[in-house]
Design a protein around this motif. Structure first.
Motif: not given
Length: 294
Positions: A185-189, A269-271
Motif C-alpha cells: 500500500s503506497c498511499p501517496q503514490g 511513501t519513502s519506503y
C-alpha cells in the motif's frame, strides 16, 4: 525486542480498503539465538592502509581481534562494514543471503545480513562497530522505525567510482514503464525522480543499536564509525542488514517505515520509493565487496 511490529503486519495501512501484505524477512533465521548481556565492541576509526591487505580466512583469524583495514584497488578503497572483519571474511558471516524480490514486491530479502557469532556457541552478539564502506554523504536517517529500526543511508555518486567498475556491479536497467502491480500500500503514490544529475550508489545500514549521530547531507569518510550492530526494528537476533541500490542522485530519505500503524504517509511513501518504485534498483552487496580483489 519490540513485538508490536509483528502483531500489526498486514493490518497497518494508513489508507482504507487496501489488501493485507506480508512483510519481508529482515531477520536472522531463528536457529541463531539471541545473546543476552552481550559484550559491546568499542567504536573507533581505523587508520587507512596504503596497500592491499593480505586475505585472511575466518578459520585462520580470530575475528574479535583482527585489525580492520580498507581494501584497495588502484586509487579506490572499499572498507569492510564491520570493524575488525576483513572483506574476505564477510561471506562466512552471512546468515540471510541476498534474495532479490520480484518487481513490485519487497519479499524475500533485498540485502545481506551479517551476524557476529561467538565461535563456540554460534550465538549472535551485538556491539561491533559499523563502518562506512565508501566515502559519501548522508542521504537517509531512520530513527528506530519498523522494519529497518535505527538505520542510515549513505550516497556515493557513480561518477566517483573507478572507470569500469560500474559495469562490474551488474546494475539492472531501469524500466521505461511503471511497475505494476505493486504489492504494498503506497498511499501517496511513488514519485518519479529525474536523474539529470546522474545516478548514485545508495548503501543502507540497518538494525543499529542507536540512531546514528549524523544529520542529513553530512559528508562521511570511508571507514567512519556509523554506529554498532544491534537488533532494532524487525530483527530476531543482532545483525547488520546491508542493502545497496542504484538510483537518481540527490534523493533524500528523511525517514521510512511500513507494516506499522504508526507509519506516517510520508514514511510509507519513502519506503515504497526505496523498496518497490523501480527507480532504486537492487544490487547484491557482495558484488561490491568482491570488487576489492579485481
Amino acid at each position: 525486542m519490540p513485538l508490536a511490529g509483528f502483531l500489526l503486519w498486514g493490518a497497518i495501512s494508513c489508507t482504507p480498503n487496501l489488501p493485507a501484505v506480508t512483510p519481508p524477512d529482515f531477520s536472522v533465521p531463528p536457529s541463531s539465538p539471541v545473546a543476552l548481556n552481550s559484550p559491546t565492541v568499542q567504536a573507533g576509526l581505523p587508520e587507512p592502509a596504503a596497500t592491499l591487505t593480505e586475505t585472511v580466512s575466518a578459520a585462520e583469524t580470530d575475528i574479535s581481534t583482527a585489525e580492520p583495514s580498507p581494501e584497495t584497488t588502484a586509487s579506490f578503497q572499499i572498507y569492510s562494514p564491520l570493524e575488525g572483519i576483513e572483506i574476505p571474511q564477510l561471506e562466512g558471516m552471512i546468515t540471510n543471503p541476498f534474495n532479490p524480490p520480484p518487481a513490485g514486491s519487497d519479499d524475500p530479502h533485498a540485502g545481506v545480513d551479517l551476524s557476529d557469532l561467538l565461535p563456540d556457541t554460534q550465538i549472535a552478539i551485538a556491539g561491533r562497530t559499523v563502518l562506512a564502506v565508501l566515502d559519501g554523504r548522508v542521504a537517509g536517517l531512520i530513527p528506530d522505525r519498523f522494519p529497518y529500526g535505527n538505520a542510515i543511508i549513505l550516497e556515493t555518486a557513480l561518477a566517483d567510482l573507478p572507470a569500469g567498475w560500474v559495469n562490474s556491479l551488474q546494475i539492472p536497467a531501469m524500466s521505461d514503464t511503471p511497475i505494476t502491480p505493486i504489492a504494498l500500500s503506497c498511499p501517496q503514490g511513488i514519485p518519479d525522480y529525474e536523474n539529470t544529475d546522474g545516478e548514485s550508489l545508495y548503501i543502507l545500514y540497518a538494525h543499529l543499536e542507536q540512531t546514528p549521530a549524523l544529520a542529513m547531507g553530512d559528508a562521511v569518510q570511508i571507514g567512519q564509525a556509523l554506529g554498532t550492530v544491534g537488533m532494532s526494528g524487525n530483527a530476531l537476533n543482532p545483525h547488520l542488514h546491508v542493502e545497496m541500490r542504484v538510483g537518481p542522485a540527490g534523493v533524500p530519505f528523511n525517514s521510512m517505515a511500513h507494516y506499522d500503524a504508526s507509519a506516517s504517509l510520508d514514511e510509507m511513501t519513502s519506503y515504497c520509493t526505496w523498496r518497490v518504485g523501480g527507480q532504486f534498483r537492487l544490487i547484491d552487496p557482495m558484488t561490491l565487496f568482491m570488487l576489492h580483489s579485481n
